[in-house]
Design a protein around this motif. Structure first.
Motif, PDB file in Angstrom:
ATOM      1  N   LEU A   9     -13.275 -34.739 133.679  1.00  0.00           N
ATOM      2  CA  LEU A   9     -12.080 -34.653 134.572  1.00  0.00           C
ATOM      3  C   LEU A   9     -12.550 -33.499 135.590  1.00  0.00           C
ATOM      4  O   LEU A   9     -12.121 -33.806 136.779  1.00  0.00           O
ATOM      5  N   LEU A  10     -13.116 -32.469 135.308  1.00  0.00           N
ATOM      6  CA  LEU A  10     -13.639 -31.509 136.449  1.00  0.00           C
ATOM      7  C   LEU A  10     -14.441 -32.199 137.417  1.00  0.00           C
ATOM      8  O   LEU A  10     -14.374 -31.810 138.633  1.00  0.00           O
ATOM      9  N   VAL A  11     -15.520 -32.926 136.847  1.00  0.00           N
ATOM     10  CA  VAL A  11     -16.393 -33.489 137.831  1.00  0.00           C
ATOM     11  C   VAL A  11     -15.597 -34.456 138.654  1.00  0.00           C
ATOM     12  O   VAL A  11     -16.081 -34.612 139.939  1.00  0.00           O
ATOM     13  N   ARG A  12     -14.756 -35.261 138.230  1.00  0.00           N
ATOM     14  CA  ARG A  12     -13.814 -36.172 139.059  1.00  0.00           C
ATOM     15  C   ARG A  12     -13.127 -35.515 140.029  1.00  0.00           C
ATOM     16  O   ARG A  12     -12.872 -35.923 141.281  1.00  0.00           O
ATOM     17  N   VAL A  13     -12.615 -34.266 139.593  1.00  0.00           N
ATOM     18  CA  VAL A  13     -11.721 -33.592 140.680  1.00  0.00           C
ATOM     19  C   VAL A  13     -12.546 -32.960 141.770  1.00  0.00           C
ATOM     20  O   VAL A  13     -11.991 -33.033 142.906  1.00  0.00           O
ATOM     21  N   LYS A  14     -13.779 -32.366 141.194  1.00  0.00           N
ATOM     22  CA  LYS A  14     -14.467 -31.698 142.254  1.00  0.00           C
ATOM     23  C   LYS A  14     -15.281 -32.301 142.950  1.00  0.00           C
ATOM     24  O   LYS A  14     -15.732 -32.164 144.233  1.00  0.00           O
ATOM     25  N   LEU A  15     -15.997 -33.593 142.597  1.00  0.00           N
ATOM     26  CA  LEU A  15     -16.874 -34.109 143.173  1.00  0.00           C
ATOM     27  C   LEU A  15     -16.638 -35.869 143.446  1.00  0.00           C
ATOM     28  O   LEU A  15     -17.029 -36.557 144.254  1.00  0.00           O
ATOM     29  N   GLY A  16     -15.566 -36.034 142.648  1.00  0.00           N
ATOM     30  CA  GLY A  16     -15.052 -37.486 142.963  1.00  0.00           C
ATOM     31  C   GLY A  16     -15.795 -38.538 141.905  1.00  0.00           C
ATOM     32  O   GLY A  16     -16.433 -38.071 140.988  1.00  0.00           O
ATOM     33  N   ALA A  17     -15.882 -39.817 142.455  1.00  0.00           N
ATOM     34  CA  ALA A  17     -16.650 -40.810 141.402  1.00  0.00           C
ATOM     35  C   ALA A  17     -17.915 -41.142 142.425  1.00  0.00           C
ATOM     36  O   ALA A  17     -17.995 -40.762 143.499  1.00  0.00           O
ATOM     37  N   PRO A  18     -18.849 -41.457 141.534  1.00  0.00           N
ATOM     38  CA  PRO A  18     -19.018 -41.656 140.392  1.00  0.00           C
ATOM     39  C   PRO A  18     -19.071 -40.215 139.521  1.00  0.00           C
ATOM     40  O   PRO A  18     -19.622 -39.157 140.113  1.00  0.00           O
ATOM     41  N   LEU A  19     -18.816 -40.302 138.017  1.00  0.00           N
ATOM     42  CA  LEU A  19     -18.692 -39.290 137.397  1.00  0.00           C
ATOM     43  C   LEU A  19     -20.137 -38.901 137.116  1.00  0.00           C
ATOM     44  O   LEU A  19     -20.732 -37.889 136.821  1.00  0.00           O
ATOM     45  N   PHE A  20     -21.024 -40.077 136.719  1.00  0.00           N
ATOM     46  CA  PHE A  20     -22.287 -39.765 136.072  1.00  0.00           C
ATOM     47  C   PHE A  20     -23.437 -40.145 137.191  1.00  0.00           C
ATOM     48  O   PHE A  20     -23.273 -40.861 138.179  1.00  0.00           O
ATOM     49  N   PHE A  21     -24.421 -39.123 136.771  1.00  0.00           N
ATOM     50  CA  PHE A  21     -25.867 -39.430 137.382  1.00  0.00           C
ATOM     51  C   PHE A  21     -26.648 -40.028 136.708  1.00  0.00           C
ATOM     52  O   PHE A  21     -26.802 -39.943 135.481  1.00  0.00           O
ATOM     53  N   ARG A  22     -27.053 -41.476 136.966  1.00  0.00           N
ATOM     54  CA  ARG A  22     -27.830 -42.280 136.173  1.00  0.00           C
ATOM     55  C   ARG A  22     -29.331 -42.517 136.925  1.00  0.00           C
ATOM     56  O   ARG A  22     -29.281 -42.720 138.020  1.00  0.00           O
ATOM     57  N   GLN A  23     -30.434 -42.378 135.957  1.00  0.00           N
ATOM     58  CA  GLN A  23     -31.680 -42.454 136.535  1.00  0.00           C
ATOM     59  C   GLN A  23     -32.408 -42.718 135.498  1.00  0.00           C
ATOM     60  O   GLN A  23     -32.638 -42.406 134.397  1.00  0.00           O
ATOM     61  N   ALA A  24     -33.493 -43.813 135.859  1.00  0.00           N
ATOM     62  CA  ALA A  24     -34.631 -44.270 135.176  1.00  0.00           C
ATOM     63  C   ALA A  24     -35.476 -43.137 134.980  1.00  0.00           C
ATOM     64  O   ALA A  24     -36.022 -42.292 135.665  1.00  0.00           O
ATOM     65  N   ARG A  25     -35.930 -43.036 133.464  1.00  0.00           N
ATOM     66  CA  ARG A  25     -36.843 -42.035 132.843  1.00  0.00           C
ATOM     67  C   ARG A  25     -37.657 -42.743 131.918  1.00  0.00           C
ATOM     68  O   ARG A  25     -37.149 -43.425 131.043  1.00  0.00           O
ATOM     69  N   PRO A  26     -38.960 -42.076 131.861  1.00  0.00           N
ATOM     70  CA  PRO A  26     -39.844 -42.558 130.759  1.00  0.00           C
ATOM     71  C   PRO A  26     -39.558 -41.865 129.489  1.00  0.00           C
ATOM     72  O   PRO A  26     -39.307 -40.901 129.436  1.00  0.00           O
ATOM     73  N   GLY A  27     -39.543 -42.616 128.455  1.00  0.00           N
ATOM     74  CA  GLY A  27     -39.052 -42.148 127.120  1.00  0.00           C
ATOM     75  C   GLY A  27     -40.341 -42.037 126.240  1.00  0.00           C
ATOM     76  O   GLY A  27     -41.539 -42.189 126.615  1.00  0.00           O
ATOM     77  N   ARG A  28     -40.345 -42.269 124.995  1.00  0.00           N
ATOM     78  CA  ARG A  28     -41.317 -42.489 124.152  1.00  0.00           C
ATOM     79  C   ARG A  28     -42.280 -43.637 124.530  1.00  0.00           C
ATOM     80  O   ARG A  28     -41.812 -44.885 124.667  1.00  0.00           O
ATOM     81  N   PHE A  42     -35.871 -45.580 130.040  1.00  0.00           N
ATOM     82  CA  PHE A  42     -34.437 -45.864 129.640  1.00  0.00           C
ATOM     83  C   PHE A  42     -33.699 -45.245 130.858  1.00  0.00           C
ATOM     84  O   PHE A  42     -34.318 -44.739 132.015  1.00  0.00           O
ATOM     85  N   GLU A  43     -32.386 -45.375 130.854  1.00  0.00           N
ATOM     86  CA  GLU A  43     -31.439 -44.714 131.863  1.00  0.00           C
ATOM     87  C   GLU A  43     -30.815 -43.329 131.341  1.00  0.00           C
ATOM     88  O   GLU A  43     -30.084 -43.506 130.388  1.00  0.00           O
ATOM     89  N   LEU A  44     -31.282 -42.509 131.972  1.00  0.00           N
ATOM     90  CA  LEU A  44     -30.618 -41.082 131.459  1.00  0.00           C
ATOM     91  C   LEU A  44     -29.313 -40.852 132.271  1.00  0.00           C
ATOM     92  O   LEU A  44     -29.116 -41.463 133.175  1.00  0.00           O
ATOM     93  N   ILE A  45     -28.491 -40.515 131.493  1.00  0.00           N
ATOM     94  CA  ILE A  45     -27.185 -40.187 131.957  1.00  0.00           C
ATOM     95  C   ILE A  45     -26.624 -38.607 131.852  1.00  0.00           C
ATOM     96  O   ILE A  45     -26.835 -37.927 130.735  1.00  0.00           O
ATOM     97  N   LYS A  46     -26.285 -38.064 133.033  1.00  0.00           N
ATOM     98  CA  LYS A  46     -25.953 -36.693 133.152  1.00  0.00           C
ATOM     99  C   LYS A  46     -24.575 -36.664 133.865  1.00  0.00           C
ATOM    100  O   LYS A  46     -24.225 -37.786 134.725  1.00  0.00           O
ATOM    101  N   PHE A  47     -23.939 -35.768 133.790  1.00  0.00           N
ATOM    102  CA  PHE A  47     -22.785 -35.384 135.002  1.00  0.00           C
ATOM    103  C   PHE A  47     -23.336 -35.249 136.429  1.00  0.00           C
ATOM    104  O   PHE A  47     -24.424 -34.488 136.500  1.00  0.00           O
ATOM    105  N   ARG A  48     -22.662 -35.653 137.139  1.00  0.00           N
ATOM    106  CA  ARG A  48     -23.181 -35.590 138.818  1.00  0.00           C
ATOM    107  C   ARG A  48     -22.959 -34.082 139.047  1.00  0.00           C
ATOM    108  O   ARG A  48     -21.974 -33.464 138.673  1.00  0.00           O
ATOM    109  N   SER A  49     -23.798 -33.460 139.817  1.00  0.00           N
ATOM    110  CA  SER A  49     -23.667 -32.229 140.246  1.00  0.00           C
ATOM    111  C   SER A  49     -23.784 -32.029 141.553  1.00  0.00           C
ATOM    112  O   SER A  49     -23.787 -31.005 142.293  1.00  0.00           O
ATOM    113  N   MET A  50     -24.291 -33.098 142.434  1.00  0.00           N
ATOM    114  CA  MET A  50     -24.185 -33.134 143.804  1.00  0.00           C
ATOM    115  C   MET A  50     -23.766 -34.285 144.475  1.00  0.00           C
ATOM    116  O   MET A  50     -23.180 -35.221 143.947  1.00  0.00           O
ATOM    117  N   THR A  51     -23.005 -34.231 145.624  1.00  0.00           N
ATOM    118  CA  THR A  51     -22.733 -34.935 146.720  1.00  0.00           C
ATOM    119  C   THR A  51     -23.380 -35.986 147.075  1.00  0.00           C
ATOM    120  O   THR A  51     -24.921 -35.758 146.881  1.00  0.00           O
TER     121      THR A  51
END
Length: 194
Positions: free
Chosen positions: A26-45, A50-59
């Motif tokens: 809710l706070l991310v939506r109010v402060k930064l708008g949509a989308p809520l999540f930052f998604r990025q391809a990252r290497p795993g095992r 795979f697609e890493l999911i974090k809350f967005r922290s940048m405009t």
């Protein structure tokens, strides 16, 4: 055993992190708008992406040329607070539930870094990446890449449930003290470019 440990901890802690996840969304939506999540391809095992999911922290602010502004220019005060408290990482618990990540392991870095690793550094991909890890409690972003990778490989060679529990408790302490969040003078971690 490690996978079972991850699932037990994440599911047992759901009453704590579930409501917090909703509040932060809710706070991310109010402060930064949509989308809520930052998604990025990252290497795993084994380097499997795979697609890493974090809350967005940048405009998504762009300069006159239409290109994204630098991380420092796009990182808001709210985004800095999210990162300082590591609350931007909460959605990664979904990655843990899916089996892409573990609670503890080497942090998943950029796919572009895969060909840059030495054979020894690449050993960090012998285990699932983690939300936190040994290099995070030893210095996080304030540490040189080579040192981070040494700690990552040390973890690969010495991992245990007991070590994971210790790392999780130290992580809570480090996050509370906001230690090692930024590399000197950088908004985010410096690029790994040996």
């Amino acid at each position: 055993m490690k996978r079972v440990f991850d699932l037990i901890v994440v599911l047992a802690a759901l009453p704590l992190w579930g409501p917090l996840l909703l509040i932060m969304a809710l706070l991310v939506r109010v402060k930064l708008g949509a989308p809520l999540f930052f998604r990025q391809a990252r290497p795993g095992r084994d380097g499997v992406v795979f697609e890493l999911i974090k809350f967005r922290s940048m405009t998504d602010a762009c300069g006159p040329d239409g290109r994204l502004l630098s991380d420092a220019e796009r990182l808001t005060a709210f985004g800095r607070a999210l990162r300082a408290t590591s609350l931007d990482e909460l959605p990664e618990l979904w990655n843990v539930l899916r089996g892409d990540m573990s609670l503890v392991g080497p942090r998943p870095l950029l796919v572009a870094y895969l060909p840059r690793y030495s054979p020894e550094q690449a050993r960090r991909h012998e285990v699932r990446p983690g939300i936190t890890g040994l290099s995070q409690i030893k210095g996080r972003n304030a540490m040189a890449w080579e040192e981070k990778f040494r700690w990552d490989v040390y973890y690969v060679d010495n991992r245990s449930v007991l070590m994971d529990i210790k790392i999780l408790f130290i992580t809570i302490w480090k996050v509370a003290r906001r230690e090692g969040i930024q590399a000197g003078g950088e908004a985010t971690a410096r690029e790994f470019n040996p």
